[in-house]
Design an enzyme around this catalytic site. Structure first.
Site, short mmCIF file in Angstrom:
data_model
loop_
_atom_site.label_atom_id
_atom_site.label_comp_id
_atom_site.label_asym_id
_atom_site.label_seq_id
_atom_site.Cartn_x
_atom_site.Cartn_y
_atom_site.Cartn_z
CG LEU A 122 -1.91 -1.17 1.29
CD1 LEU A 122 -2.58 -1.21 2.67
CD2 LEU A 122 -2.96 -1.06 0.19
CB THR A 123 0.08 4.72 -1.05
OG1 THR A 123 -0.45 4.31 -2.32
CG2 THR A 123 0.81 6.05 -1.22
CG PHE A 124 0.22 6.81 3.67
CD1 PHE A 124 0.50 7.85 4.54
CD2 PHE A 124 -0.46 7.10 2.49
CE1 PHE A 124 0.11 9.15 4.26
CE2 PHE A 124 -0.86 8.40 2.20
CZ PHE A 124 -0.57 9.43 3.08
CG HIS A 157 5.36 6.82 -0.64
ND1 HIS A 157 4.31 6.24 -1.30
CD2 HIS A 157 6.06 7.51 -1.59
CE1 HIS A 157 4.35 6.56 -2.58
NE2 HIS A 157 5.41 7.31 -2.78
#
Length: 513
Positions: free
Chosen positions: A141-143, A146
């Protein structure tokens, strides 16, 4: 992430910044460094076997040829960072310190680069480096990813275990889409690269990178521009270049930038859609504008640029639905107090019910339907996920297999996106992208090419292990975990002595320098 509208001007051309000026290459101090290594070797000659002497000679020859071609300073990896690396260099008109630009293009699946729609990223990779893929952390997933890129830590270590999750210690919810519910520094563990750079005395700039404006220890980027949707890539390009053009004493040496339009297109229309292909060409032109603008400023040999992504994308336009209320019943569904981590389902049952009963039901269902989903607890979570040692991770995790989606009879497929991520990080479609260009990649490529043409193959075995030559003479690295990016940036900025502990592989980048 949720489906979000694309920027209004997704189809606009980006400004072109073209220059025919060739970047100058520095060659000073090269032979003296190699000569010093040779003198050290002479003092040890009596204790070395003939085979070892041949290997040492081959290594010195490779270094000499590669170094003279690209103009770098040789130093032992056991030495402290050479002070000369932090000295300024001239681009012909201005002084510059060693600089790194990291650009994340959200949702750019590694396989997208093989569609023939990214000529500029491929051209950059031919001049620099490209990996087969970059493996995201679980969940994909993105968070979580990152922050893994920023800190070099797995999700269980840095604490951002999903885009949305419940923290039992604070009895509060993390929601990536809400600044009040995600920006508080207490959520974010680990030391991001901009904090490490700040401790080393470097100026940093953050252009909308997913994460907080301040860490738990009170560090902030020197320049911080928060997330804003529908920002044209031309505006992001100009912001990056405005930082590059600042006077030396206020110019950042580490710049981080984020672009979500490709991820948004993938969710909205699916990874095989015309919209994704059009947006892919759009972000490719952005990459071109960045490299051309750096070339126009004669900075190709000064600024290292790393283009990467956080995860891939898979087609979920026609998933097979798995109805959770058919498995645990309506009563079990209503007993769920908190649910985390779509498309997986992290489950926290109410303390008033016997959660072991429902866990047993779920395990039996998973055993009967192994092609559809898996069910894990902290004790049974696959070790390769590195996703168990944190109380923020729900005690029961249902992880769907590719092609399946968890839902309920009431919800059905309403609101499902046509493309998604968050699945097993071993799945090929979850693979992220890595392309680098600049002095680091130029040095690495020349050394590799010299290795492939020299006698070292016979003397040293296979010095090109981890490389693959394609038909167009592009050299592609093996895939690697994204938790190694933090240490790469530390090396590029020559601030390894300030680096925090990470989950990256120790010495991973040594063979590429």
């Amino acid at each position: 992430m949720k489906d979000e509208p694309l920027a209004d001007d997704t189809m606009k051309e980006l400004p072109r910044h073209i220059s025919d000026d060739a970047a100058d290459q520095e060659r000073e101090g090269l032979l003296s460094g190699v000569a010093a290594e040779r003198r050290d070797a002479d003092t040890e000659r009596s204790r070395l076997s003939t085979k070892k002497m041949l290997a040492l000679a081959a290594t010195a020859l490779l270094l000499l040829v590669g170094v003279v071609e690209v103009g770098i300073m040789i130093k032992s990896k056991h030495q402290a960072p050479d002070p000369v690396l932090n000295l300024t260099r001239s681009n012909g008109t201005h002084e510059f310190k060693k600089t790194v630009l990291v650009v994340s293009i959200d949702g750019l699946q590694a396989g997208y680069l093989d569609r023939g729609l990214t000529p500029h990223l491929l051209d950059i990779s031919k001049k620099g480096l490209r990996a087969k893929f970059m493996k995201p952390v679980f969940p994909t997933l993105t968070f979580p990813n990152h922050w893994a890129l920023m800190t070099g830590l797995y999700a269980e270590s840095h604490g951002i275990v999903a885009n949305n999750f419940w923290d039992p210690a604070t009895d509060s919810k993390f929601d990536y889409s809400s600044a009040p519910h995600s920006w508080n520094a207490s959520w974010w563990f680990g030391e991001p690269m901009w904090e490490t750079a700040g401790k080393a005395g470097l100026i940093t700039a953050n252009l909308m990178w997913p994460g907080p404006p301040e860490t738990r220890t009170g560090w902030s980027p020197t320049y911080f521009i928060p997330w804003r949707d529908k920002v044209p890539l031309s505006e992001k390009h100009d912001q990056i270049m405005s930082w590059i053009d600042l006077p030396l004493d206020s110019r950042p040496q580490l710049i981080m930038a984020y672009e979500p339009s490709l991820d948004q297109a993938g969710h909205l229309a699916g990874p095989k859609s015309t919209l994704v292909n059009t947006t892919l060409a759009y972000v490719d032109r952005f990459a071109k504008s960045i490299t051309e603008s750096l070339a126009a400023r004669n900075l190709t040999d000064i600024v290292d640029v790393v283009f990467l992504s956080d995860h891939g994308m898979t087609d979920t336009s026609h998933p097979t639905l798995v109805y959770m209320d058919d498995i645990i019943g309506v009563e079990g569904l209503e007993s769920i107090e908190h649910e985390d981590g779509w498309p997986s389902m992290g489950i926290r049952f109410s303390p008033t019910v016997d959660s072991s009963k429902y866990l047993s039901i779920l395990l039996d269902a998973a055993k009967a339907n192994p092609e559809k989903f898996d069910v894990y607890t902290h004790d049974t979570m696959p070790q390769r996920y590195h996703f168990s040692r944190n109380p923020r991770i729900a005690p029961i995790y249902v992880v769907p297999k590719m092609g399946y989606a968890l839902t309920t009879r009431e919800q059905g497929d309403v609101g499902f996106s046509k493309g998604n991520h968050g699945y097993d990080n071993n799945e090929r479609s979850m693979n992220a992208m890595f392309v680098a260009h600049g002095p680091f990649s130029a040095v690495t490529k020349v050394l590799h090419q010299q290795n492939s043409r020299s006698l070292a193959k016979r003397w040293l075995g296979n010095p090109n292990e981890g490389w693959h030559s394609t038909t167009d003479d592009t050299y592609v690295m093996d895939g690697f975990e994204n938790v190694n990016i933090y240490n790469l940036v530390m090396k590029l900025l020559a601030i390894e002595e300030f680096a925090a502990s990470t989950n990256g592989t120790e010495g991973f980048w040594d063979k590429y320098f």
